[in-house]
Design a protein around this motif. Structure first.
Motif, PDB file in Angstrom:
ATOM      1  N   GLY A 685     -28.966 -26.363 -14.727  1.00  0.00           N
ATOM      2  CA  GLY A 685     -30.380 -26.043 -14.823  1.00  0.00           C
ATOM      3  C   GLY A 685     -31.044 -25.871 -13.475  1.00  0.00           C
ATOM      4  N   VAL A 686     -30.277 -25.433 -12.484  1.00  0.00           N
ATOM      5  CA  VAL A 686     -30.833 -25.255 -11.145  1.00  0.00           C
ATOM      6  C   VAL A 686     -30.494 -23.870 -10.621  1.00  0.00           C
ATOM      7  CG1 VAL A 686     -30.634 -27.715 -10.615  1.00  0.00           C
ATOM      8  CG2 VAL A 686     -28.805 -26.161  -9.938  1.00  0.00           C
ATOM      9  N   THR A 687     -31.262 -23.458  -9.650  1.00  0.00           N
ATOM     10  CA  THR A 687     -30.918 -22.292  -8.845  1.00  0.00           C
ATOM     11  C   THR A 687     -30.835 -22.742  -7.396  1.00  0.00           C
ATOM     12  OG1 THR A 687     -33.221 -21.633  -8.502  1.00  0.00           O
ATOM     13  CG2 THR A 687     -32.069 -20.683 -10.402  1.00  0.00           C
ATOM     14  N   VAL A 688     -29.959 -22.104  -6.672  1.00  0.00           N
ATOM     15  CA  VAL A 688     -29.812 -22.384  -5.247  1.00  0.00           C
ATOM     16  C   VAL A 688     -29.932 -21.057  -4.515  1.00  0.00           C
ATOM     17  CG1 VAL A 688     -28.302 -23.259  -3.433  1.00  0.00           C
ATOM     18  CG2 VAL A 688     -28.300 -24.354  -5.691  1.00  0.00           C
ATOM     19  N   THR A 689     -30.890 -20.995  -3.612  1.00  0.00           N
ATOM     20  CA  THR A 689     -31.115 -19.770  -2.847  1.00  0.00           C
ATOM     21  C   THR A 689     -30.681 -19.984  -1.411  1.00  0.00           C
ATOM     22  OG1 THR A 689     -32.962 -19.085  -4.246  1.00  0.00           O
ATOM     23  CG2 THR A 689     -32.829 -18.113  -2.049  1.00  0.00           C
ATOM     24  N   GLN A 690     -29.831 -19.102  -0.947  1.00  0.00           N
ATOM     25  CA  GLN A 690     -29.370 -19.152   0.442  1.00  0.00           C
ATOM     26  C   GLN A 690     -30.111 -18.076   1.225  1.00  0.00           C
ATOM     27  OE1 GLN A 690     -25.159 -19.061   2.978  1.00  0.00           O
ATOM     28  NE2 GLN A 690     -25.090 -18.998   0.745  1.00  0.00           N
ATOM     29  N   THR A 701     -29.976 -21.451   5.350  1.00  0.00           N
ATOM     30  CA  THR A 701     -30.853 -22.421   4.697  1.00  0.00           C
ATOM     31  C   THR A 701     -30.687 -22.292   3.190  1.00  0.00           C
ATOM     32  OG1 THR A 701     -32.469 -22.303   6.495  1.00  0.00           O
ATOM     33  CG2 THR A 701     -33.229 -23.169   4.382  1.00  0.00           C
ATOM     34  N   LEU A 702     -30.431 -23.425   2.524  1.00  0.00           N
ATOM     35  CA  LEU A 702     -30.283 -23.447   1.078  1.00  0.00           C
ATOM     36  C   LEU A 702     -31.437 -24.208   0.460  1.00  0.00           C
ATOM     37  CD1 LEU A 702     -26.985 -24.234   2.200  1.00  0.00           C
ATOM     38  CD2 LEU A 702     -26.787 -23.025   0.035  1.00  0.00           C
ATOM     39  N   THR A 703     -32.070 -23.604  -0.541  1.00  0.00           N
ATOM     40  CA  THR A 703     -33.191 -24.230  -1.224  1.00  0.00           C
ATOM     41  C   THR A 703     -32.832 -24.449  -2.686  1.00  0.00           C
ATOM     42  OG1 THR A 703     -34.754 -23.126   0.254  1.00  0.00           O
ATOM     43  CG2 THR A 703     -35.628 -24.023  -1.810  1.00  0.00           C
ATOM     44  N   VAL A 704     -32.993 -25.687  -3.139  1.00  0.00           N
ATOM     45  CA  VAL A 704     -32.655 -26.046  -4.515  1.00  0.00           C
ATOM     46  C   VAL A 704     -33.921 -26.013  -5.362  1.00  0.00           C
ATOM     47  CG1 VAL A 704     -31.709 -27.839  -6.020  1.00  0.00           C
ATOM     48  CG2 VAL A 704     -30.768 -27.511  -3.709  1.00  0.00           C
ATOM     49  N   ARG A 705     -33.843 -25.327  -6.486  1.00  0.00           N
ATOM     50  CA  ARG A 705     -34.949 -25.319  -7.438  1.00  0.00           C
ATOM     51  C   ARG A 705     -34.449 -25.971  -8.724  1.00  0.00           C
ATOM     52  NH1 ARG A 705     -39.129 -24.593  -4.284  1.00  0.00           N
ATOM     53  NH2 ARG A 705     -40.159 -24.949  -6.295  1.00  0.00           N
ATOM     54  N   GLY A 706     -35.104 -27.038  -9.127  1.00  0.00           N
ATOM     55  CA  GLY A 706     -34.684 -27.800 -10.288  1.00  0.00           C
ATOM     56  C   GLY A 706     -34.114 -29.144  -9.861  1.00  0.00           C
ATOM     57  N   ASP A 707     -33.989 -30.052 -10.825  1.00  0.00           N
ATOM     58  CA  ASP A 707     -33.506 -31.410 -10.561  1.00  0.00           C
ATOM     59  C   ASP A 707     -32.114 -31.585 -11.163  1.00  0.00           C
ATOM     60  OD1 ASP A 707     -36.008 -31.838  -9.484  1.00  0.00           O
ATOM     61  OD2 ASP A 707     -36.800 -32.790 -11.305  1.00  0.00           O
ATOM     62  N   ARG A 756     -30.496 -27.325   5.619  1.00  0.00           N
ATOM     63  CA  ARG A 756     -30.316 -26.433   6.768  1.00  0.00           C
ATOM     64  C   ARG A 756     -28.927 -26.666   7.352  1.00  0.00           C
ATOM     65  NH1 ARG A 756     -31.075 -21.580   8.963  1.00  0.00           N
ATOM     66  NH2 ARG A 756     -30.262 -21.648  11.097  1.00  0.00           N
ATOM     67  N   VAL A 757     -28.185 -25.578   7.480  1.00  0.00           N
ATOM     68  CA  VAL A 757     -26.840 -25.638   8.054  1.00  0.00           C
ATOM     69  C   VAL A 757     -26.832 -24.811   9.333  1.00  0.00           C
ATOM     70  CG1 VAL A 757     -24.397 -25.152   7.682  1.00  0.00           C
ATOM     71  CG2 VAL A 757     -25.845 -25.810   5.738  1.00  0.00           C
ATOM     72  N   ASP A 758     -26.496 -25.446  10.438  1.00  0.00           N
ATOM     73  CA  ASP A 758     -26.401 -24.741  11.714  1.00  0.00           C
ATOM     74  C   ASP A 758     -24.937 -24.495  12.040  1.00  0.00           C
ATOM     75  OD1 ASP A 758     -29.195 -24.667  12.319  1.00  0.00           O
ATOM     76  OD2 ASP A 758     -29.078 -26.792  12.799  1.00  0.00           O
ATOM     77  N   THR A 759     -24.616 -23.265  12.388  1.00  0.00           N
ATOM     78  CA  THR A 759     -23.227 -22.882  12.677  1.00  0.00           C
ATOM     79  C   THR A 759     -23.162 -22.144  14.014  1.00  0.00           C
ATOM     80  OG1 THR A 759     -23.474 -20.783  11.503  1.00  0.00           O
ATOM     81  CG2 THR A 759     -22.709 -22.663  10.215  1.00  0.00           C
ATOM     82  N   PRO A 760     -23.359 -22.828  15.129  1.00  0.00           N
ATOM     83  CA  PRO A 760     -23.338 -22.129  16.428  1.00  0.00           C
ATOM     84  C   PRO A 760     -22.029 -21.383  16.653  1.00  0.00           C
ATOM     85  CG  PRO A 760     -24.135 -24.388  16.653  1.00  0.00           C
ATOM     86  CD  PRO A 760     -23.582 -24.267  15.272  1.00  0.00           C
ATOM     87  N   PHE A 761     -22.147 -20.166  17.168  1.00  0.00           N
ATOM     88  CA  PHE A 761     -20.972 -19.351  17.466  1.00  0.00           C
ATOM     89  C   PHE A 761     -20.460 -19.658  18.873  1.00  0.00           C
ATOM     90  CE2 PHE A 761     -22.181 -15.445  14.622  1.00  0.00           C
ATOM     91  CZ  PHE A 761     -22.210 -16.272  13.517  1.00  0.00           C
ATOM     92  N   ARG A 762     -19.172 -19.475  19.041  1.00  0.00           N
ATOM     93  CA  ARG A 762     -18.571 -19.463  20.365  1.00  0.00           C
ATOM     94  C   ARG A 762     -17.754 -18.182  20.517  1.00  0.00           C
ATOM     95  NH1 ARG A 762     -16.377 -25.688  21.065  1.00  0.00           N
ATOM     96  NH2 ARG A 762     -18.323 -26.565  21.864  1.00  0.00           N
ATOM     97  N   MET A 763     -17.660 -17.730  21.758  1.00  0.00           N
ATOM     98  CA  MET A 763     -16.791 -16.596  22.068  1.00  0.00           C
ATOM     99  C   MET A 763     -15.401 -17.136  22.376  1.00  0.00           C
ATOM    100  SD  MET A 763     -17.407 -13.186  22.362  1.00  0.00           S
ATOM    101  CE  MET A 763     -18.977 -12.868  23.210  1.00  0.00           C
TER     102      MET A 763
END
Length: 923
Positions: A685-690, A701-707, A756-763
């Motif tokens: 019964g939820v939606t997750v928006t990325q 960023t992921l936002t949860v709608r619903g419990d 919030r998920v941070d994924t810093p890139f490296r070369m």
């Protein structure tokens, strides 16, 4: 319009959609019916929607192509094979027409791909235009199968004088006349009104004979392109012939007549004598009683069947005069030996108005299908010939079961997307027909067939048959799937014995996805072990940096990558099927390496194989990527409709199918890919928006709608070594994310929670296993390809300004206004996913001639071992370093080892260490 589906059928459709193809469905209906071996479930495409971004932009190009393409062109070859009107449609080019490679022996495969693409497009967008196109194709395939089930029927068309009968090119149909037709006449006239529609040489207007020794024939075009009549009792070398002087026009009515009498033969075209042979000593009487009397078919089996229409065929027992021939130009004839007006509008026979009652019959050169479920765009002879082949010859037999798989898969997907019961009936009938054929063959014959390169290729048919079995419940369909076991390959891979060297790559990759489904259905462990071990033989041992595999379609020895780089590297189909296999393996066991590979191949090869341009005619997808220096990608290979363009249709309309998975017990949500998207998780019964601009944004960023309570498991990519971090509602989540794993956050989620998920890139640079100096540059998950017209490897130095973290980005300069573009030494590096026609270098030649740290040159040449690995390579393999002291310690250890091994002088070693100590580094 198909009848409405029952609730039971809808539930089964949803189950297969979720559990097998990820196409469509009702959300959770498949959860309880998924294979017991699956610990994860994919989400149907209609439950995951793409947001704006890189994937949506690429997909839109393909959606627009699908929307505008006339699907009647796709089914033209099916209608033609069945003797139906093609309604003026022109078959696609390339492999989908009779004039394509190997005489079009793969035709029909592209229709299957297109059906799957349309099903995915409809499931993803809900746009009815795609469903309507599906219905058009399914209806045409249904009509074609029904026509193949019965004897050939006349195709009535407007004629020169009212009604005519057409022989559609590709139908393999001809007219059989009674044996007493010629009656041993010593003189004769044969005349016909024809409208040819193809300029192929040696197609017969008529051919009466026993074999290739005794016959008389008239062809509309000989090798020189002009009409020819010939008669012989001693084969081609003894022909007495008459040639015309000009080619007949296509799509226009022409009158041809031949007279033989008094030792003279004359050929007329449109009432005018165009050729004469005064030494014509042979007559029908000299031939005696002949076995075959055919209109449109040749006694030489390699000659084409006549394509075009007849509006009259007449035979007289004398040689008509020139004036009489001229008189025939304004009317149909009235031969005394035979006279056919082709006025019939139905049925499969043609009446003779000569008074002799010589009724003619419409036939197929290959007879009738062996089973009523047969459906193909070419005769069943392709399948029959394969059963006796001992060596490959794709010009005669080119992967008929591969083509059958594409059609079968497309029909299943069409059914699951639209509920059109005709599609399932067609798919089930195809399986019934295949089982009827293959179940009669000895096991040794099957093993020989499936081991033949190209001719015996069967694609992913095992997977499709297992999915079909789940829908129909017919034991024969599962039994049929097992008839495709290639035992020597299964057994070798199950024993982890690498036998891939020399094998055709894409012939074998998709069969392991099918064997996984057989494991699901039977529980036989060897299928699972074989699939797992096979994957490990390809990744990374035969994998290019962009995720692709194969060279010129074949595999070479394990760990030979640089040694096989060419313009024919990385066939696009291979990447498509490796993604499917990786996905399927991950559903069985959540080993992050499968999703690391999936991301690599998706973001690089698959995205990069699609040109960033609209096209109404072609999908603009590469066949081979080509990884040799300065390669320019070819987005219109082999005139279109290749296997790779077919899989490209599919890839571009299912980008969201692996972004999320849910645990089979409903307790966890896996976030596998960083892609703007919204998941509707009905079971919770939820939606997750990325929300993300990834890969232009280094995080999501992921936002949860619903419990709901569940564990959120976010993939930590293997490349994410620069500080991967997760926060919930602004608060850091405790724990240490490990690259190449999943990071779990379990909680009672509340409506509006934000992750919030941070994924810093490296070369970084990745070395090839067989030639370490040949390397590919990566920024996070992205291959950055150098853009240069040079056809030699570009020399590149990267360690000069390397950071303590090992990040090589400080050696590059960001290009203003062009995200993810960098320059180095005057050369621009850009993401390979950009579908341009710029010459690119996926691989460069690492050239680090001097030992340099933090921009400080030690004055010492960078020594290299015999395997190509340098001292600097070994130093920086220890990154990241916590601080300068850690780096210096690493330098001391490596230098000591090289000095001890006699690879570096002691004084030079001291200079190297001293340089490392005084250099200034960025973190």
């Amino acid at each position: 319009m198909a009848p409405p589906l029952s609730r039971r059928t809808l539930l089964r459709s949803a189950m297969i959609a979720a559990a097998a193809s990820g196409l469509t469905g009702t959300g959770t209906a498949g959860a309880s019916a998924a294979p017991a071996a699956w610990s994860l479930l994919p989400l149907p495409l209609d439950k995951v929607s793409l947001g704006p971004g890189l994937f949506a932009d690429k997909r839109q190009l393909m959606l627009d192509h699908a929307r505008g393409y006339d699907v009647n062109r796709l089914v033209q070859v099916f209608r033609a094979n069945a003797g139906l009107s093609t309604r003026g449609a022109v078959a696609p080019g390339g492999w989908e027409g009779l004039d394509g490679e190997a005489n079009g022996n793969l035709r029909g495969h592209y229709t299957g791909h297109f059906l799957t693409m349309l099903a995915q497009a409809y499931a993803s967008t809900g746009d009815a235009v795609y469903a309507e196109k599906i219905r058009t194709i399914v209806a045409a395939l249904h009509d074609s199968r029904e026509a193949l089930r019965r004897a050939p029927q006349v195709l009535s068309v407007p004629g020169k004088f009212g009604t005519a009968a057409e022989n559609v090119r590709g139908s393999y149909q001809y007219v059989e006349l009674p044996a007493q037709l010629l009656g041993g006449a010593p003189a004769i006239t044969l005349a016909a009104w024809i409208r040819p529609t193809h300029d192929g040489s040696w197609a017969r207007v008529f051919d009466f004979g026993d074999d290739t020794t005794r016959y008389l024939y008239l062809t509309a075009r000989n090798a020189s392109g002009v009409p020819r009549f010939a008669i012989t009792t001693s084969g081609a070398g003894g022909e007495q012939g008459i040639n015309g002087t000009a080619a007949l026009p296509l799509d226009q009515w022409s009158h041809l007549a031949v007279t033989i009498g008094g030792g003279v033969g004359t050929l007329y075209v449109n009432g005018q004598a165009v050729g004469r042979n005064p030494g014509m000593t042979l007559t029908p009487a000299a031939l005696g009683t002949l076995t075959h009397h055919w209109l449109g078919r040749s006694n030489y089996s390699g000659d084409p069947v006549f394509a075009g229409a007849y509006d009259g065929f007449d035979v007289w027992s004398r040689a008509l005069t020139a004036a009489e021939i001229t008189g025939l130009q304004s009317r149909k004839g009235s031969g005394d030996l035979a006279s056919y007006g082709f006025d019939e509008t139905s049925g499969g026979t043609f009446a003779d108005s000569s008074g002799r009652g010589l009724t003619a019959t419409l036939r197929r050169t290959w007879g009738a299908p062996s089973h009523a479920g047969f459906l193909a765009a070419y005769p069943e002879t392709q399948f029959i010939q394969l059963e006796s082949m001992t060596a490959s010859d794709y010009s005669k037999v080119w992967a008929p079961y591969y083509t059958a798989h594409k059609i079968l898969r497309g029909l299943l997907d069409a059914y699951l997307a639209t509920g059109d019961a005709r599609a399932l009936d067609l798919a089930s009938g195809m399986a019934d027909w295949m089982h009827a054929r293959l179940s009669k063959l000895p096991a040794a014959t099957l093993q020989r067939m499936w081991g033949l390169f190209s001719s015996g290729e069967f694609g992913g048919i095992v997977e499709a048959l297992c999915d079909l079995h789940d829908l129909t419940g017919k034991a024969e369909h599962l039994a049929l799937a097992r008839l495709f076991d290639l035992d020597r390959l299964i057994d070798a891979c199950a024993a982890n014995t690498d036998v891939l060297d020399g094998l055709h790559a894409n012939q074998h990759i998709p069969i392991f996805t099918g064997y996984l489904r057989l494991y699901d259905a039977t529980g036989e462990r060897r299928y699972l072990d074989a699939a797992r071990n096979f994957w490990d033989m390809v990744v990374p041992h035969r994998m290019y940096a962009v995720g692709g595999t194969s060279n010129a379609e074949f595999w070479r020895a394990r760990d030979v990558v640089a040694g096989v780089i060419s313009g024919a590297s990385a066939e696009t189909c291979c990447a498509y099927n490796m993604l499917k296999l990786s996905r399927a393996l991950f559903l069985h066991a959540q080993e992050p390496k499968y999703m690391d590979y999936y991301e690599r191949a998706l973001f690089n090869q698959v995205l990069g194989s699609k040109r960033d341009a609209p096209d109404a005619e072609k999908p603009l997808v590469t066949y081979f990527l080509g990884l040799d220096p300065g390669h320019v990608r070819d987005y219109t290979p082999k005139q279109g409709t290749t296997c790779c363009e077919g899989t490209g249709l599919e890839s571009a309309t299912k980008y969201q199918d692996t972004v999320y998975f849910v645990a089979a017990d409903g307790g966890a949500l896996y976030v596998n890919l960083f892609s703007p998207s919204t998941l509707e998780w009905s079971g919770k019964g939820v939606t997750v928006t990325q929300s993300t601009g990834f890969p232009f944004e280094q995080g999501t960023t992921l936002t949860v709608r619903g419990d709901a309570r569940f564990e959120l498991r976010v993939r930590v990519p293997a490349w994410a070594t620069a500080g991967f971090r997760v926060r919930v509602n602004g608060q850091a989540v405790s724990g240490s994310p490990v690259p190449g794993s999943y990071f779990a956050v379990a909680r009672d989620w509340r409506d509006g929670d934000v992750v919030r998920v941070d994924t810093p890139f490296r070369m970084r640079a990745e070395r090839t296993p067989d030639e370490p100096s040949v390397q590919a540059v990566f920024y996070g998950p992205l291959n950055l390809a150098a853009r240069s017209a040079s056809t030699s490897y570009l020399p590149v130095s990267l360690y000069r300004n390397a950071a303590l973290s090992g990040d090589l980005v400080s050696s590059f300069t960001a290009v203003d206004g062009k995200p993810l573009h960098f320059s180095l030494g005057g050369v621009e590096f850009a993401p390979f996913f950009e579908g341009t026609e710029d010459p690119t270098h996926v691989y460069v030649r690492r050239a680090e001639p001097w030992v340099v740290f933090g921009g400080v040159d030690s004055g010492v040449a960078n020594p290299v071992k015999t395997n190509g690995s340098s001292l600097l390579d070994e130093v920086w393999a220890g990154a990241p370093f916590a601080d300068r002291a850690a780096l210096v310690a690493r330098v001391r250890t490596v230098v000591a080892s090289w000095v001890a091994g006699g690879l570096l002088g002691a004084s030079d070693g001291d200079a190297v260490v001293a340089t490392a100590q005084r250099a200034v580094y960025v973190s």
